[in-house]
Design a protein around this motif. Structure first.
Motif, short mmCIF file in Angstrom:
data_model
loop_
_atom_site.label_atom_id
_atom_site.label_comp_id
_atom_site.label_asym_id
_atom_site.label_seq_id
_atom_site.Cartn_x
_atom_site.Cartn_y
_atom_site.Cartn_z
N GLN A 1 0.91 -1.16 0.03
CA GLN A 1 -0.19 0.03 -0.10
C GLN A 1 0.76 1.12 0.10
O GLN A 1 1.69 1.44 0.95
N LEU A 2 0.81 1.88 -1.03
CA LEU A 2 1.22 3.32 -1.09
C LEU A 2 0.08 4.54 -1.30
O LEU A 2 -0.91 4.04 -1.40
N GLU A 3 0.66 5.77 -1.30
CA GLU A 3 -0.38 6.76 -1.43
C GLU A 3 -1.18 6.78 -2.49
O GLU A 3 -2.20 7.02 -2.47
N ARG A 4 -0.57 6.36 -3.65
CA ARG A 4 -1.06 6.41 -4.95
C ARG A 4 -1.26 5.07 -5.59
O ARG A 4 -1.62 5.04 -6.75
N SER A 5 -0.67 3.92 -4.92
CA SER A 5 -1.11 2.78 -5.69
C SER A 5 -1.17 1.56 -4.43
O SER A 5 -0.71 1.77 -3.42
N VAL A 6 -1.52 0.63 -5.21
CA VAL A 6 -1.59 -0.82 -4.10
C VAL A 6 -1.61 -1.94 -5.24
O VAL A 6 -1.95 -1.88 -6.39
N GLU A 7 -1.15 -2.92 -4.77
CA GLU A 7 -1.03 -4.40 -5.47
C GLU A 7 -2.15 -5.11 -4.89
O GLU A 7 -2.45 -5.19 -3.72
N LEU A 8 -2.85 -5.69 -6.00
CA LEU A 8 -4.07 -6.61 -5.64
C LEU A 8 -3.69 -8.11 -6.35
O LEU A 8 -3.31 -7.99 -7.65
N SER A 9 -3.78 -9.13 -5.24
CA SER A 9 -3.84 -10.37 -6.03
C SER A 9 -4.90 -11.49 -5.53
O SER A 9 -5.54 -10.94 -4.73
N TRP A 10 -5.08 -12.40 -6.15
CA TRP A 10 -6.14 -13.31 -6.09
C TRP A 10 -5.85 -14.59 -6.67
O TRP A 10 -4.88 -14.87 -6.95
#
Length: 1280
Positions: A634-643
Motif C-alpha cells: 500500500q502506497l499513497e497512490r498505488s496498491v498491489e492486488l492479488s487473487w
C-alpha cells in the motif's frame, strides 16, 4: 601558412579521388572539409577508345573532369591542337569538356574522322583522356553479282556463300525467305561464322528459289539484302552415302590467335551422309569447366574469358557410320596490357616522401612510359623531388610546387592503358571532424570507442584527456588508434564522464569534448521453463527482465528461431507468452529475445505436446469467481492486488476485470478499474487520494463472466491537494451588465480531500486591473454583476480543498453580456448588374457600436411594384444574411422592370440593430416570357387565323411580336422560314395567301427593347378547295431582306447530336460555319464548316444532358454571325416513348376489329352466294373521287397514287376526308417529332427518322407496303 583557395566544384569529384587515394596522408570524407581542399584535375567520364558514331546524328565526344578550382579543357586532333572556335560545327558544353559536332545541321561525319584527346587543366596540374578514335559507321550496299541456279544431286554437300559487304561495325548475318521467315537450321543445315549457309547433305525439300542472305547493321538500324539464290535438288536412285569431310576449316590444321578476356569461337562444319556429328577435345588437357559452351548444333566451340592457360591444340572430330574426319586448331592467347598495379592518387604534406607505382602485364610484355601534366616526363619541367625508376616514380621531400598529374602509359601491339594519378601537396592546420559534445552510450563491461576524426597536413598528433582540464590518458587500460579513436576495452560505471581530444601539428592546435554514459546490462531474471502440456490445454512461458531505467526494452518471441504463427491462440503479454488450445504443431522451442538500443539477451524453453487421456463429455460453463483477494504494497497512490482464480470449468479464463467501490463518496456503486489477461493473478493499481477503496475481481472466459468475487478489505487513501482544476471554463454574459462564469465540477474522487471549493477569479482584459476573486462552494456557476457591456475578461477557476489549492489554472477569455447594436450601416449603395441581379454595398459600422460579437449583416429587400403594370401588390420581404464583416452582397432572383426597396441591419449575438434608410432601386427591362397561349383557328383554303395572349411576365414594355412560320412537306422537311413583325397592341392575325392543304409550323414570341423572349410553337394545316386542285400560292408571306443577315437559328437536340437550322437573307453562295461550346464555359468556341449552301447542319459527338451555346456565321460576308442560341441535349436514357403496338389495350382492340372483319366477310360470302356479284371495283374505277387524286410531281397537276402496274385511287384509308375538312387527329403532330424535344431523332445529314407524329404524310396506295412499321392510326385505317 598556405593561402586557402576558393572551392566551387561538387563534392562528388572529391569523393571519387579520395576513394582512389593511398598515401601518407588520409583525407576523411567530411563534406565541410571537402569543400575547402584544393585538388588537381581528375578525368571522371570520357568516350570509348574506339568510338563508332552514327553518320546521321550529331557526334558527342565526352570529356568530364573534376578539380579544385574547376579545370579548363582543350583538345588535340591527330596529335595537333584542335581550335574549336574556328569550326562553326563544333561546340563545347558549358562547364564541361564534352564536344558536340553538329552533323544534323550540314556537317559531314567523314570530315571529323580522327584521333582526339582531351586535356583538363587547373593550377595544380593537367589530366588527359585516352586517345579517342572517331569513325562513322558504314552500311554499304551489296555488290551486284550474277547468281546462277545451284543444281545439286541429292545427298551432296552445298555451300551458299553470303559474302556480305564490309561494314563498320561488321553486320549480323541471317538467312530468310521471301516471306521474311527465318530458314530452319539443324545438324544438317546451318549457318557458319562467316555467314555462309552450309548443307552437310541436300534433300529434295531443300529445293526453293528464295535463299536470301540479310546483313543487319545495328549501328545505323539498316538491313541490306542479297539477291535470292536458287537451289534445285535432283534425285538419283540409289542415294550414295558418304563418309565425313570438313567443309570448314579446310586442311588438317589451322591456327587461331585470340586476346585475353575475349570469347574464343572455333568452328567445324562437315559434309557427309548420314549427317555427321561433331565432337570437340583439347589435346593434352580438358576443356575449361563453367566457361565452355557448344553452339550451332555443337559445330561451334565457345570459351568465354580466355586466358593464356587456354592456349593449345583443339581438335574437332566429325563422325558418321561410314567413318570420321578431324581438324586441329592451334590456339594462341595473346594479351593487350592489363593492370597489375595502377597508379593511385597521392596526397602528401610538405617535406614528406611518396611513390607512384605503375605495373602492367600483357603478351608481349608492355612498355611503360610516364608523362607529367600530359607531357612526356623526359621533356617536362624539372622537379628535384622527383626521380623516375622504370615503373615507379619516387618523391622525396616534396613541396607545394610538386603538385602535378602524372600519366602512366602501358602499351604493346594489341593495345594500351592510360591512367592519371595526381600528387597533391597540402599544408593544412589541424581540424577535428567529430561533432562537439557527441554522446556515446555503452553497456557496462563492454568496450567503449570514442571518435576523434581529424585532418591536418602535416599529420597531427592526437592526445586524450579525462575531463576538460584533466591529465593526459596513458596506460594499458586505454588503446589509442591511428585514426584518433580512443578505446576503453572494459568500460565501467565510473567511466562515465567527459573526454577531451587534442590534435596539433606545426601549423596549429584544436580540441574537442565528447560525453560517455555507461549503462547497466539487460538481464532475464526469470527465464521460460521446459513445459509438457496435454493437447488442447493452455501453456504459459514467463520472461521477466531487469534493465537500465534509461533504456526502453522490447521483447520478441520466436518459435524454432522463426516468427510466431499468425494465430490468435498465441497471446503475447508484457512478460509472458500464452498459448491457448494447444495442438501438436505447437511443439517446438520458444525463445524470448530482449532488445534495447545498446544490448540484447535471450532465453529459450522447449514445449512438448502430449495426447490428452480420454475424458468423459466435457461440460463448459462460466468460471467460478476468484477468491482470497489480498492487498499488499500500500502506497499513497498505488496498491498491489492479488487473487486466486476459481475453477475455469473447462473453458480457459481469458481475462480478469477489476472493479472498485468508493465507500466514502458513492457507497454501493461499483466502477470499472482495469482488465488484465487471464494468465495474470496480480496487478498494480493506480489510486486517487481521499477514496475509501474496496476491490472485487470478475473472471471471464468464452462462455461468459463469473460472479464477482467477495470484496477485498477497504483501503482509505490519504487526502491531498487537488490534482486538477475544473474543465470547460467559460465566461458569457446573459445580460448587458453581467458576466456569467461556468465550469464543469470535479467528480467526487477528483477532490482528493474534504472541503472541495472553487476560487473564481476575473479581471478586465487590456486594463491594468488587479484580479478579483471569490471562493464558492462546490457549484458550477458564478455571476459577476455591474459589468460594462460586452468587454473582454480574463477568467480562471481553481479547485481547493482543506489541504490546499490545485495547480495554478490556465486563463480563458470571456465577454460580458451583449446589447443590441446602436447604429445602422451607412452609405448604402445599389449597383444593378442586370435585370435579375443587383449588388448592394454599405459601410461597416464601428465595432464599438456593435456591442457584441459581430455575426454579420442582414439585407431586407422587397418589390414595390412592376413598372410595366403600375400595380401594387402584397409586399413580401426577403432577407439575405451575409456572415462576418462583409460590406457587400449580391441580390439574385430579382424581377425585371420592377421597383425595389432595401435596407441593411447589423447583427450580433443579441439581435439586429436599427435599419438603414430604405434605398430604392429599379431593375431594367428584360426579355419577356413566352406568350401565354397561341391558338390557330378558322383554317380555310389559303389562310389561317392566329390568336395569342400577353406574356405572363412582360418584364418590360412590349415593342412587338415576332411570328415565324415555314411549310412542312410530305417527307417532313422544313421549307423556307418567313418572319413577320406584329405591333405589340395586336392579339390576333389572319395569315393569307398560304398554300392549300399544307402543314405549317409557327414560332411566336414577344419582344421588348432588350430582345426576344421565349417562343411558343404550334402547327396547323390549310384545307383543299372543291375541285381538288391546289392553286399555286401567290407571294405567300414572302419578305424581302433588307440586308445580309442570319437569323432564326433553331436547334433540335437528341442525346448525342443536334440539328441546327437557320434563315439566311443576303447574296447567294455564302460560306456558312457553325460555332458551338458548353454554355457558361470560358473555353474557345469549336467551329464546324457547312458544306455547300445548306441552311442546316448536324452537330455530332455531344455529351448527353449538357447545355450548349451555338451561333451561325458566314465567312464570305464580312464575317457576320447570328445571335447565340442555347439548347440542351437529352439525358442518356432510353426513350420514354411507349411502343403502342405492345400495349394490352391496343392488342385487344385489334383482336376485336379482326373478329368484326371476319364476321363481315362471312356475311358477304353468304349474300354473294345468294344474290350474285356486286362489281364494286368497277364502280369505284368509274366514279373515282377527284378529291383524292394526288398531285403529279412533273407538271403540278393532280394524278393518282399508283404502283408500277396499275393506277388505283386511294380508298377510305386516305388521310384527307371527302368533306374537305381537316380532322383533329390529322394535325396532332408533336414538337418531339420535329426534334424540338430531347427525344427527336435525326439522321446524320439532318433529315428526320421515323414517322411524323406516328403517321406518314404520304400514304402508300393499296398494295404498296411501307418500309416502316405502321402507326396505330394507319393500322386502324387499314381495317376500314
Amino acid at each position: 601558412m598556405m593561402k586557402k583557395r576558393s572551392i566551387s566544384a561538387s563534392k562528388a569529384s572529391l569523393v571519387l579521388f579520395l576513394c582512389q587515394m593511398i598515401s601518407a596522408l588520409d583525407v576523411p570524407l567530411d563534406s565541410k572539409l571537402l569543400e575547402e581542399l584544393s585538388q588537381p584535375p581528375t578525368i571522371t567520364q570520357q568516350s570509348p577508345k574506339d568510338y563508332i558514331v552514327d553518320p546521321r546524328e550529331n557526334i558527342v565526344i565526352q570529356c568530364e573532369a573534376k578539380g579544385k578550382p574547376p579545370p579548363s579543357f582543350s583538345w588535340t586532333r591527330n596529335g595537333t591542337h584542335f581550335d574549336i572556335d574556328k569550326d562553326a560545327q563544333v561546340t563545347m558544353k558549358p562547364n564541361s569538356g564534352t564536344l558536340v559536332v553538329n552533323i544534323m545541321n550540314g556537317g559531314k561525319a567523314e570530315a571529323y574522322e580522327g584521333v582526339y584527346q582531351c586535356t583538363a587543366r587547373n593550377e595544380r596540374g593537367a589530366a588527359i583522356s585516352n586517345n579517342i578514335v572517331i569513325r562513322p559507321s558504314r552500311s554499304p550496299l551489296w555488290t551486284k553479282e550474277k547468281l546462277e541456279p545451284n543444281h545439286v544431286r541429292e545427298g551432296d554437300s552445298l555451300v551458299l556463300h553470303c559474302r556480305p559487304p564490309v561494314g563498320l561495325p561488321p553486320p549480323i548475318i541471317f538467312w530468310m525467305d521471301n516471306a521474311f521467315q527465318r530458314l530452319p537450321q539443324s545438324e544438317r543445315v546451318s549457318q557458319g561464322l562467316n555467314g555462309d549457309l552450309y548443307f552437310s547433305n541436300v534433300q529434295p525439300e531443300d529445293t526453293r528459289e528464295d535463299y536470301i542472305c540479310y546483313a543487319r547493321f545495328n549501328h545505323t538500324q539498316t538491313i541490306q539484302q542479297k539477291q535470292p539464290i536458287s537451289v534445285k535438288v535432283f534425285s538419283t536412285k540409289p542415294v550414295t552415302e558418304r563418309q565425313p569431310i570438313l567443309l570448314t576449316p579446310t586442311g588438317s590444321t589451322s591456327t587461331k590467335v585470340e586476346l585475353r578476356g575475349n570469347v574464343l569461337l572455333l568452328e567445324c562444319i562437315a559434309a557427309g551422309l548420314p549427317t555427321p556429328v561433331i565432337r570437340w577435345i583439347k589435346e593434352g588437357g580438358e576443356l575449361p569447366a563453367n566457361r565452355t559452351f557448344f553452339e550451332n548444333f555443337k559445330k561451334t566451340l565457345k570459351i568465354t574469358d580466355v586466358s593464356e592457360a587456354d592456349s593449345g591444340n583443339y581438335k574437332c572430330i566429325a563422325r558418321n557410320i561410314l567413318g570420321s574426319a578431324h581438324h586441329v586448331i592451334s590456339v594462341t592467347v595473346k594479351a593487350a596490357p592489363y593492370w597489375i598495379t595502377a597508379p593511385r592518387n597521392l596526397v602528401l604534406s610538405p617535406g614528406e616522401d611518396g611513390t607512384l607505382i605503375c605495373r602492367a602485364n600483357g603478351n608481349p610484355k608492355p612498355n611503360i612510359s610516364w608523362l607529367a601534366n600530359g607531357v612526356p616526363i623526359s621533356i617536362a619541367p624539372e622537379d628535384p623531388s622527383r626521380k623516375v625508376d622504370g615503373d615507379t616514380i619516387i618523391f622525396s621531400h616534396v613541396q607545394e610546387r610538386s603538385s602535378a598529374v602524372y600519366q602512366c602509359n602501358a602499351s604493346n601491339e594489341y593495345g594500351y592503358l592510360l591512367a592519371n594519378a595526381f600528387v597533391n601537396v597540402l599544408a593544412e592546420p589541424p581540424r577535428i571532424l567529430t561533432p562537439a559534445n557527441k554522446l556515446y552510450q555503452v553497456i557496462a563491461d563492454s568496450p567503449a570507442l570514442l571518435d576523434c576524426a581529424y585532418f591536418g597536413s602535416p599529420k597531427p598528433e592526437i592526445e586524450w584527456f579525462r575531463g576538460v582540464k584533466g591529465s593526459i590518458l596513458r596506460g594499458s587500460e586505454y588503446i589509442f588508434h591511428d585514426n584518433g579513436t580512443l578505446e576503453i576495452p572494459v568500460a565501467q560505471k565510473d567511466s562515465t564522464g567527459t573526454y577531451t581530444c587534442v590534435a596539433r601539428n606545426e601549423l596549429g592546435k584544436i580540441q574537442n569534448e565528447v560525453q560517455l554514459e555507461v549503462k547497466d546490462p539487460t538481464m532475464i531474471i526469470k527465464q521460460p521453463e521446459y513445459k509438457v502440456i496435454q493437447r488442447y490445454g493452455q501453456v504459459s512461458f514467463e520472461c521477466i527482465i531487469k534493465h537500465d531505467t534509461t533504456l526502453l526494452p522490447t521483447i520478441i518471441w520466436l518459435k524454432d528461431n522463426g516468427e510466431l504463427p499468425d494465430d490468435e491462440r498465441f497471446l503475447v503479454g508484457k512478460d509472458n507468452l500464452t498459448i491457448m488450445n494447444v495442438t501438436d504443431k505447437d511443439d517446438g522451442t520458444y525463445t524470448c529475445i530482449v532488445n534495447t538500443t545498446l544490448d540484447s539477451v535471450s532465453a529459450s524453453a522447449v514445449l512438448t505436446v502430449v495426447a490428452a487421456p480420454p475424458t468423459p463429455a466435457i461440460i463448459y460453463a462460466r468460471p467460478n469467481p476468484p477468491f482470497d483477494l489480498e492487498l499488499t504494497g500500500q502506497l499513497e497512490r498505488s496498491v498491489e492486488l492479488s487473487w486466486i482464480p476459481g475453477d475455469e470449468n473447462n473453458s480457459p479464463i481469458t481475462s480478469f476485470v477489476i472493479e472498485y467501490e468508493d465507500g466514502l463518496h458513492e457507497p454501493g456503486v461499483w466502477h470499472y478499474q482495469t482488465e488484465v489477461p487471464g494468465t495474470q493473478t496480480t496487478v498494480q493499481l493506480k489510486l486517487s487520494p481521499y477514496v475509501n477503496y474496496s476491490f472485487r475481481v470478475i473472471a471471464v472466459n468464452e462462455i461468459g463472466r463469473s460472479q464477482p468475487s467477495e470484496p477485498s478489505e477497504q483501503y482509505l487513501t490519504k487526502s491531498a491537494n487537488p490534482d486538477e482544476n475544473p474543465s470547460n471554463v467559460q465566461g458569457i454574459g446573459s445580460e448587458p451588465d453581467n458576466l456569467v462564469i461556468t465550469w464543469e465540477s470535479l467528480k467526487g474522487f477528483q477532490s482528493n480531500g474534504p472541503g472541495l471549493q472553487y476560487k473564481v477569479s476575473w479581471r478586465q482584459k487590456d486594463v491594468d486591473d488587479e484580479w478579483t476573486s471569490v471562493i464558492v462552494a462546490n457549484v458550477s456557476k458564478y455571476i459577476v454583476s455591474g459589468t460594462p457591456t460586452f468587454v473582454p475578461y480574463e477568467i480562471k477557476v481553481q479547485a481547493l480543498n482543506d489541504l490546499g489549492y490545485a495547480p495554478e489554472p490556465s486563463e480563458v477569455i470571456g465577454h460580458s453580456g451583449e446589447d443590441l447594436p446602436m447604429v445602422a450601416p451607412g452609405n448604402v449603395q445599389v449597383h444593378v448588374i442586370n435585370s435579375t441581379l443587383a449588388k448592394v454595398h454599405w459601410d461597416p459600422v464601428p465595432l464599438k457600436t456593435v456591442r457584441g460579437h459581430l455575426q454579420g449583416y442582414k439585407v431586407y429587400y422587397w418589390k414595390v411594384q412592376s413598372l410595366s403594370r403600375r400595380s401594387r401588390r402584397h409586399v413580401e420581404k426577403k432577407i439575405l444574411t451575409f456572415r462576418g464583416n462583409k460590406t457587400f452582397g449580391m441580390l439574385p432572383g430579382l424581377e425585371p422592370y420592377s421597383s425595389y426597396k432595401l435596407n441593411v441591419r447589423v447583427v450580433n449575438g443579441k439581435g439586429e440593430g436599427p435599419a438603414s434608410p430604405d434605398k430604392v432601386f429599379k431593375t431594367p427591362e428584360g426579355v419577356p416570357s413566352s406568350p401565354s397561349f397561341l391558338k390557330i383557328t378558322n383554317p380555310t383554303l389559303d389562310s389561317l387565323t392566329l390568336e395569342w395572349g400577353l406574356p405572363t411576365h412582360p418584364n418590360g414594355i412590349l415593342t412587338s411580336y415576332i411570328l415565324k412560320f415555314q411549310p412542312i412537306n410530305n417527307t417532313h422537311e422544313l421549307g423556307p422560314l418567313v418572319e413577320i413583325r406584329i405591333p405589340a397592341n395586336e392579339s390576333s392575325l389572319i395569315l393569307k395567301n398560304l398554300n392549300y392543304s399544307t402543314r405549317y409550323k409557327f414560332y411566336f414570341n414577344a419582344q421588348t427593347s432588350v430582345g426576344s423572349g421565349s417562343q411558343i410553337t404550334e402547327e396547323a394545316v390549310t384545307i383543299m378547295d372543291e375541285a381538288g386542285i391546289l392553286r399555286p400560292a401567290v407571294g405567300a408571306g414572302k419578305v424581302q431582306p433588307l440586308y445580309p443577315r442570319i437569323r432564326n437559328v433553331t436547334t433540335a437536340a437528341a442525346e448525342t447530336y443536334a440539328n441546327i437550322s437557320w434563315e439566311y437573307e443576303g447574296p447567294d453562295h455564302a460560306n456558312f460555319y457553325v460555332e458551338y461550346g458548353v454554355a457558361g464555359s470560358k473555353e474557345d468556341w469549336k467551329k464546324e464548316i457547312v458544306n455547300g449552301s445548306r441552311s442546316f447542319f448536324v452537330l455530332k459527338g455531344l455529351t448527353p444532358g449538357t447545355a450548349y451555346k451555338v451561333r451561325v456565321g458566314a465567312e464570305g460576308l464580312s464575317g457576320f454571325r447570328s445571335s447565340e442560341d442555347v439548347f440542351e441535349t437529352g439525358p442518356a436514357m432510353a426513350s420514354r416513348q411507349v411502343d403502342i403496338a405492345t400495349q394490352g389495350w391496343f392488342i385487344g382492340l385489334m383482336c376485336a376489329v379482326a373478329l368484326l372483319i371476319l364476321i363481315l366477310l362471312i356475311v358477304c360470302f353468304i349474300r354473294r352466294n345468294k344474290g350474285g356479284k356486286y362489281p364494286v371495283k368497277e364502280k369505284e374505277d368509274a366514279h373515282a373521287d377527284p378529291e383524292i387524286q394526288p398531285m403529279k410531281e412533273d407538271d403540278g397537276t393532280f394524278g393518282e397514287y399508283s404502283d408500277a402496274e396499275d393506277h388505283k385511287p386511294l380508298k377510305k384509308g386516305s388521310r384527307t376526308p371527302s368533306d374537305r375538312t381537316v380532322k383533329k387527329e390529322d394535325s396532332d403532330d408533336s414538337l418531339v417529332d420535329y426534334g424540338e424535344g430531347v427525344n427527336g431523332q435525326f439522321n446524320e445529314d439532318g433529315s428526320f427518322i421515323g414517322q411524323y407524329s406516328g403517321k406518314k404524310e404520304k400514304e402508300p396506295a393499296e398494295g404498296n407496303e411501307s418500309s416502316e412499321a405502321p402507326s396505330p392510326v394507319n393500322a386502324m385505317n387499314s381495317f376500314v
